[in-house]
Motif scaffolding. Sequence first.
Motif, PDB file in Angstrom:
ATOM      1  N   ILE A 224      37.328  42.655  27.290  1.00  0.00           N
ATOM      2  CA  ILE A 224      37.353  41.034  27.431  1.00  0.00           C
ATOM      3  C   ILE A 224      38.683  40.534  27.234  1.00  0.00           C
ATOM      4  O   ILE A 224      39.260  40.007  27.880  1.00  0.00           O
ATOM      5  CB  ILE A 224      36.377  40.327  26.491  1.00  0.00           C
ATOM      6  N   GLN A 225      39.312  40.939  25.996  1.00  0.00           N
ATOM      7  CA  GLN A 225      40.580  40.925  25.762  1.00  0.00           C
ATOM      8  C   GLN A 225      41.862  41.418  26.562  1.00  0.00           C
ATOM      9  O   GLN A 225      42.665  40.715  26.999  1.00  0.00           O
ATOM     10  CB  GLN A 225      40.827  41.227  24.286  1.00  0.00           C
ATOM     11  N   CYS A 226      41.443  42.493  27.080  1.00  0.00           N
ATOM     12  CA  CYS A 226      42.374  43.041  27.939  1.00  0.00           C
ATOM     13  C   CYS A 226      42.309  42.457  29.331  1.00  0.00           C
ATOM     14  O   CYS A 226      43.366  42.067  30.003  1.00  0.00           O
ATOM     15  CB  CYS A 226      42.006  44.693  28.360  1.00  0.00           C
ATOM     16  N   PHE A 227      41.212  41.983  29.952  1.00  0.00           N
ATOM     17  CA  PHE A 227      40.975  41.195  31.035  1.00  0.00           C
ATOM     18  C   PHE A 227      41.572  39.814  30.938  1.00  0.00           C
ATOM     19  O   PHE A 227      42.274  39.235  31.823  1.00  0.00           O
ATOM     20  CB  PHE A 227      39.697  41.223  31.687  1.00  0.00           C
ATOM     21  N   ALA A 228      41.497  39.339  29.851  1.00  0.00           N
ATOM     22  CA  ALA A 228      42.055  37.893  29.465  1.00  0.00           C
ATOM     23  C   ALA A 228      43.533  37.965  29.577  1.00  0.00           C
ATOM     24  O   ALA A 228      44.327  36.923  30.215  1.00  0.00           O
ATOM     25  CB  ALA A 228      41.495  37.516  28.190  1.00  0.00           C
ATOM     26  N   SER A 229      44.073  38.780  29.030  1.00  0.00           N
ATOM     27  CA  SER A 229      45.679  39.186  28.884  1.00  0.00           C
ATOM     28  C   SER A 229      46.199  39.417  30.495  1.00  0.00           C
ATOM     29  O   SER A 229      47.193  38.688  30.827  1.00  0.00           O
ATOM     30  CB  SER A 229      46.043  40.263  28.148  1.00  0.00           C
ATOM     31  N   GLU A 230      45.442  40.220  31.166  1.00  0.00           N
ATOM     32  CA  GLU A 230      45.767  40.366  32.603  1.00  0.00           C
ATOM     33  C   GLU A 230      45.719  39.057  33.424  1.00  0.00           C
ATOM     34  O   GLU A 230      46.379  38.860  34.428  1.00  0.00           O
ATOM     35  CB  GLU A 230      44.759  41.488  33.240  1.00  0.00           C
ATOM     36  N   CYS A 231      44.510  38.339  33.036  1.00  0.00           N
ATOM     37  CA  CYS A 231      44.439  37.076  33.812  1.00  0.00           C
ATOM     38  C   CYS A 231      45.472  36.249  33.487  1.00  0.00           C
ATOM     39  O   CYS A 231      46.022  35.500  34.391  1.00  0.00           O
ATOM     40  CB  CYS A 231      43.241  36.485  33.129  1.00  0.00           C
ATOM     41  N   MET A 232      45.873  36.089  32.282  1.00  0.00           N
ATOM     42  CA  MET A 232      47.079  35.301  31.881  1.00  0.00           C
ATOM     43  C   MET A 232      48.585  35.393  32.564  1.00  0.00           C
ATOM     44  O   MET A 232      49.237  34.784  33.030  1.00  0.00           O
ATOM     45  CB  MET A 232      47.297  35.204  30.331  1.00  0.00           C
ATOM     46  N   LEU A 233      48.495  36.842  32.521  1.00  0.00           N
ATOM     47  CA  LEU A 233      49.827  37.319  33.054  1.00  0.00           C
ATOM     48  C   LEU A 233      49.881  37.212  34.768  1.00  0.00           C
ATOM     49  O   LEU A 233      50.805  36.787  35.343  1.00  0.00           O
ATOM     50  CB  LEU A 233      49.958  39.013  32.832  1.00  0.00           C
ATOM     51  N   SER A 234      48.749  37.343  35.143  1.00  0.00           N
ATOM     52  CA  SER A 234      48.530  37.002  36.758  1.00  0.00           C
ATOM     53  C   SER A 234      48.699  35.658  37.131  1.00  0.00           C
ATOM     54  O   SER A 234      49.375  35.326  38.022  1.00  0.00           O
ATOM     55  CB  SER A 234      47.145  37.580  37.269  1.00  0.00           C
ATOM     56  N   LYS A 235      48.154  34.857  36.384  1.00  0.00           N
ATOM     57  CA  LYS A 235      48.255  33.426  36.516  1.00  0.00           C
ATOM     58  C   LYS A 235      49.839  32.857  36.455  1.00  0.00           C
ATOM     59  O   LYS A 235      50.172  32.160  37.368  1.00  0.00           O
ATOM     60  CB  LYS A 235      47.395  32.583  35.786  1.00  0.00           C
ATOM     61  N   SER A 236      50.392  33.411  35.473  1.00  0.00           N
ATOM     62  CA  SER A 236      51.827  33.104  35.339  1.00  0.00           C
ATOM     63  C   SER A 236      52.641  33.690  36.666  1.00  0.00           C
ATOM     64  O   SER A 236      53.527  32.712  37.122  1.00  0.00           O
ATOM     65  CB  SER A 236      52.464  33.511  34.057  1.00  0.00           C
ATOM     66  N   LEU A 237      52.382  34.751  37.222  1.00  0.00           N
ATOM     67  CA  LEU A 237      53.029  35.522  38.040  1.00  0.00           C
ATOM     68  C   LEU A 237      52.751  34.588  39.481  1.00  0.00           C
ATOM     69  O   LEU A 237      53.689  34.291  40.225  1.00  0.00           O
ATOM     70  CB  LEU A 237      52.690  36.869  38.461  1.00  0.00           C
ATOM     71  N   GLU A 238      51.593  34.080  39.599  1.00  0.00           N
ATOM     72  CA  GLU A 238      50.984  33.286  40.904  1.00  0.00           C
ATOM     73  C   GLU A 238      51.719  31.971  40.927  1.00  0.00           C
ATOM     74  O   GLU A 238      52.293  31.676  41.858  1.00  0.00           O
ATOM     75  CB  GLU A 238      49.427  33.182  40.640  1.00  0.00           C
ATOM     76  N   ALA A 239      51.921  31.595  39.603  1.00  0.00           N
ATOM     77  CA  ALA A 239      52.810  30.150  39.659  1.00  0.00           C
ATOM     78  C   ALA A 239      53.990  30.409  40.120  1.00  0.00           C
ATOM     79  O   ALA A 239      54.724  29.724  40.746  1.00  0.00           O
ATOM     80  CB  ALA A 239      52.499  29.515  38.144  1.00  0.00           C
ATOM     81  N   TYR A 240      54.653  31.136  39.536  1.00  0.00           N
ATOM     82  CA  TYR A 240      56.016  31.631  39.677  1.00  0.00           C
ATOM     83  C   TYR A 240      56.347  31.876  41.256  1.00  0.00           C
ATOM     84  O   TYR A 240      57.128  31.559  42.008  1.00  0.00           O
ATOM     85  CB  TYR A 240      56.494  32.940  38.966  1.00  0.00           C
TER      86      TYR A 240
END
Length: 309
Positions: A224-240
């Motif tokens: 779960i923590q792995c996907f949470a981290s990937e989710c946060m990074l992906s959301k930041s990249l999408e916003a950029y």
Amino acid sequence: LEFTADRGEHEGVKFEVESERFTSLTCSASPTHHFQGSEYCKGTDNCDETCRMIMPPKCNTTEASFGVCAPTVAAICDNMDNSRSTCTLASQKVLGATVSYNHLDVQNSPCVSSIHKVTAETHEAYRVAYDEWVFSYNNASHACKIGTAIRDYNGMAFVQHHQNMDNIRKVSEMVCDDAGFFDEETPAAKRSLLASDKNSETCSNIKQLIDEIKADTDLQSQQIQCFASECMLSKSLEAYKFQALDTKFFEYNATLQSYKASVETFNNAVADKFLKKAAAEEAFEAFHPLKSDATAKFHKDLEVYMSFA
């Protein structure tokens, strides 16, 4: 693990619609700049606006004496002058129509100019930014949805796993817990001694299995923590990437507005040029029979005049 970015209302994400605003713009084919170079005039006498009616010199003087025929000759001269004047006035209308046509310069087509090139370049940059944003948006959506699904599944599955652990514990108590192997209050040293006296391998495996089940159903698991981290990074990249898309769309839209205005101005000028072309052709069509009649009458009167000269 939540990804709730709603970009649907932003114009920049509607690439196909916005792209068509550029690709659908076309420039009309303009007619020749000078009317004399048009197909209507080439290889014909259609555009000959001259009357070629030269008055006899004696018609313009009072010195010539035609004797008793002077009134008749004067009337003939007046008739020739009227024919020439009628033709000349009609010729001036034709000249006015062709001059109006020639003076309208539609300039160069913007579809093959530098403004088209600049707009095409900003359109391509917009396309690249759009593709990159779509990729990042899909990645963020995928990573966050999978993490959420695993979390929700584990949450629902925990109850069943908990029941399974209770059943395993009950079964294992019959084998391992007679002397307190599973009793948490039993000192560790004693549980170790008990394990050596019984089937220590089986009891250890059962204990390990229960611990693993607990870990797998923990909402703070590594997965779960792995996907949470990937989710946060992906959301930041999408916003950029979305911000980059917004910038490129703004640049594209600004150049598109200028290009569109140039195309519309050019097409309107071309339409006006065609209207003036039609007006000039219509003027010539009206001029031709009038010129023919006036010329025929003039030369008929000239023949009569020459009999008195």
